[in-house]
Design an enzyme around this catalytic site. Sequence first.
Site, PDB file in Angstrom:
ATOM      1  N   ASP A  96       0.852  -1.189   0.000  1.00 16.11           N
ATOM      2  CA  ASP A  96       0.000   0.000   0.000  1.00 16.11           C
ATOM      3  C   ASP A  96       0.888   1.239   0.000  1.00 16.11           C
ATOM      4  O   ASP A  96       1.631   1.478   0.944  1.00 16.11           O
ATOM      5  CB  ASP A  96      -0.852  -0.046   1.284  1.00 16.11           C
ATOM      6  CG  ASP A  96      -2.118   0.760   1.189  1.00 16.11           C
ATOM      7  OD1 ASP A  96      -2.099   1.800   0.517  1.00 16.11           O
ATOM      8  OD2 ASP A  96      -3.118   0.352   1.825  1.00 16.11           O
ATOM      9  N   ASP A 196      -2.825   4.767  -2.298  1.00 21.20           N
ATOM     10  CA  ASP A 196      -3.741   5.486  -1.423  1.00 21.20           C
ATOM     11  C   ASP A 196      -4.139   6.836  -2.038  1.00 21.20           C
ATOM     12  O   ASP A 196      -3.285   7.546  -2.576  1.00 21.20           O
ATOM     13  CB  ASP A 196      -3.017   5.717  -0.082  1.00 21.20           C
ATOM     14  CG  ASP A 196      -3.935   6.217   1.007  1.00 21.20           C
ATOM     15  OD1 ASP A 196      -4.938   5.540   1.282  1.00 21.20           O
ATOM     16  OD2 ASP A 196      -3.640   7.287   1.594  1.00 21.20           O
ATOM     17  N   GLU A 246      -6.932   4.028  -5.127  1.00 24.78           N
ATOM     18  CA  GLU A 246      -8.066   4.419  -4.292  1.00 24.78           C
ATOM     19  C   GLU A 246      -8.465   5.824  -4.711  1.00 24.78           C
ATOM     20  O   GLU A 246      -7.678   6.758  -4.590  1.00 24.78           O
ATOM     21  CB  GLU A 246      -7.692   4.407  -2.811  1.00 24.78           C
ATOM     22  CG  GLU A 246      -8.906   4.650  -1.944  1.00 24.78           C
ATOM     23  CD  GLU A 246      -8.583   5.225  -0.577  1.00 24.78           C
ATOM     24  OE1 GLU A 246      -9.403   5.062   0.333  1.00 24.78           O
ATOM     25  OE2 GLU A 246      -7.528   5.858  -0.406  1.00 24.78           O
ATOM     26  N   ASP A 321     -11.714   1.120   6.205  1.00 20.19           N
ATOM     27  CA  ASP A 321     -12.323   2.431   6.457  1.00 20.19           C
ATOM     28  C   ASP A 321     -13.842   2.335   6.552  1.00 20.19           C
ATOM     29  O   ASP A 321     -14.517   3.348   6.708  1.00 20.19           O
ATOM     30  CB  ASP A 321     -11.996   3.411   5.317  1.00 20.19           C
ATOM     31  CG  ASP A 321     -10.517   3.743   5.212  1.00 20.19           C
ATOM     32  OD1 ASP A 321      -9.826   3.698   6.243  1.00 20.19           O
ATOM     33  OD2 ASP A 321     -10.064   4.047   4.094  1.00 20.19           O
TER      34      ASP A 321
HETATM   35  O1  TEU Z   1      -8.594   6.744   2.821  1.00 17.35           O
HETATM   36  C1  TEU Z   1      -9.026   7.826   2.107  1.00 17.35           C
HETATM   37  C2  TEU Z   1     -10.376   8.347   2.388  1.00 17.35           C
HETATM   38  O2  TEU Z   1     -10.692   9.466   1.997  1.00 17.35           O
HETATM   39  C3  TEU Z   1     -11.359   7.573   3.140  1.00 17.35           C
HETATM   40  O3  TEU Z   1     -11.770   6.370   2.864  1.00 17.35           O
HETATM   41  C4  TEU Z   1     -11.567   8.122   4.487  1.00 17.35           C
HETATM   42  O4  TEU Z   1     -11.145   7.266   5.494  1.00 17.35           O
HETATM   43  C5  TEU Z   1     -13.013   8.415   4.665  1.00 17.35           C
HETATM   44  O5  TEU Z   1     -13.450   9.177   3.595  1.00 17.35           O
HETATM   45  C6  TEU Z   1     -13.234   9.199   5.899  1.00 17.35           C
HETATM   46  O6  TEU Z   1     -14.599   9.361   6.088  1.00 17.35           O
HETATM   47  C7  TEU Z   1      -7.263   6.388   2.737  1.00 17.35           C
HETATM   48  C8  TEU Z   1      -6.980   5.212   3.643  1.00 17.35           C
HETATM   49  O7  TEU Z   1      -7.709   4.104   3.215  1.00 17.35           O
HETATM   50  C9  TEU Z   1      -7.307   5.608   5.051  1.00 17.35           C
HETATM   51  O8  TEU Z   1      -7.180   4.555   5.956  1.00 17.35           O
HETATM   52  C10 TEU Z   1      -6.372   6.735   5.413  1.00 17.35           C
HETATM   53  O9  TEU Z   1      -6.725   7.224   6.678  1.00 17.35           O
HETATM   54  C11 TEU Z   1      -6.442   7.881   4.404  1.00 17.35           C
HETATM   55  O10 TEU Z   1      -6.388   7.436   3.064  1.00 17.35           O
HETATM   56  C12 TEU Z   1      -5.259   8.809   4.589  1.00 17.35           C
HETATM   57  O11 TEU Z   1      -4.089   8.197   4.169  1.00 17.35           O
END
Ligand code: TEU
Length: 546
Positions: A96, A196, A246, A321
């Site tokens: 990741d 990410d 993502e 998440d």
């Molecule tokens: O997540 C990005 C993201 O915007 C989301 O899924 C977020 O957690 C959600 O919108 C909040 O309501 C990624 C990662 O998967 C997450 O775990 C990290 O915290 C985030 O990026 C920052 O790196």
Amino acid sequence: MADFSKNVVYQIYPKSFQDSNGDGLGDLQGIIKRLGYLEELGVDYVWITPVFSSPQNDNGYDVSDYYSIEPMFGTMEDMEELIGQCNKRGIGLMLDMVFNHTSTSHEWFQKALAGDKYYQDYYIFKEGSPDKIPTNWQSKFGGPAWEYVPSLGKWYLHLFDVTQADLNWDNPNVREELKQVIRFWKKKGVKGFRFDVVNLISKPQIFEDDMNGDGRKFYTDGPRNHEYLKELVHDTGIEKMVTVGEMSSTSLENCIRYSNPNEKELSMCFNFHHLKIDYKDGDKWELMKPDRIALKKLFETWQIGMQEGNGWNALFWCNHDQPRIVSRLGDEGRYWEQSAKMLASIIHLMRGTPYIFQGEEIGMTNTHYQNISQYRDVESLNYYKILLEKGKSVKEALDVLAARSRDNGRSPMQWSEEPNAGFTEGQPWLEVAENYKNINVDTQMQAKDSVFAFYKELIALRKNRDVVSKGNIMFLEQDNPNVLAYKRTYQNEELIALNNLVSVEVEILKESTLEGYKKILGNYKESIIKTNSVILKPYETIILEK
Ligand code: TEU
């Protein structure tokens, strides 16, 4: 670009998967111990969320060194062993890559803070005074997206936590540094990457206030995003590897470009629109019953749109998440097993590459924590405060967290009915869900008709039927709010999937004919299939083949 239509990816959240040394935290040796389980399930790739050095303010998404392993997870030798063991079993390991931001503890940021202009240009710093914030943008974890550094007289941008500073991709040196990271891990034998929030990397030239939003319209799928992705993929030679981006609040048009093989960007994209159908007015922190019509429309728009544009979807319900899907759209009680299977069926038989998040394959549910002290996630803790400030009572705020907290997906993997569900011999960093004595891997692997067994069948179906991996999709029963149904076609193969989304019987398909179709899989032993109609039992899924 390679074809990943026959593949299934399993996502591991290492901190919560398997502890091997009794410190209450999952680790790389724990994953190695469980590879046989993943082989049995039949997955092709394993994506592990970040295990690089990190202060863990956002559980590893705040990376302080991309070239070393955070000690709580193990050592570089453990990582090499994991890569080797995966390769031996024919499972590709995906890492990741958090390239939108680094931890503020990263050496680059520390040098920037110390006044080094070269490294200040690695981030997005803006001159200013403490009383004049550069823009009104909001952090995704709540509060302003800018932080003032008095010693520099500058603000820096952080779209996420204040300890996650956004990188400046317009600086070619930053892009080169990130390419080096990819080359390093590729050389170690890693088989793919998840990127990410990779559609947020290109920021606008001019920073301005957002008069009707939190700022995302200025930096989502930004001006040079496609160009930067192409460059990264090309210069590191990862075109043939599995790569998934993502994509936060993205658009269909952009996802087509990110994943169309001709563009040479990524193999596939995650989008989240179908997981916002229970957000009131788009607000994650306001509860609403799931809007099933919206869900159906979103699947249809994205499935048909990506098909027409030759893009490729990463298919999923759950990740680290998200709350657990069986709690969200299924039933935790009487129809737990049926609904878990039906939801799996929806995802696994659409056009795209399915992802299974640890525990989903045994029907793990939300945690039902009742006290704020049980939560660990930075976003949940921030929003708990914000909700109270907004005037919600403690009970109301806890109800919102119980439904929405990311910790719902992060509670320890339920392996057995042993203490702490067999996850650790120590004190788990996050409490195990109370239902682990009923819902666990041991029980699921013993039962013939388990949720686990059903996932295995869905995976096998994708491998054995080109209509599942390569077929075109069209949607049926479009006006029926209770049923999600689609037809897949490939050469002379046809497959129909009928899914009852609700807890009551529904009769469907009076108009079209099912002559010549026979049931090949389902979550009830007996189904009521007539020539011109089907009566679907509560949460029933039926897969028919011609
Ligand atoms: O997540 C990005 C993201 O915007 C989301 O899924 C977020 O957690 C959600 O919108 C909040 O309501 C990624 C990662 O998967 C997450 O775990 C990290 O915290 C985030 O990026 C920052 O790196």
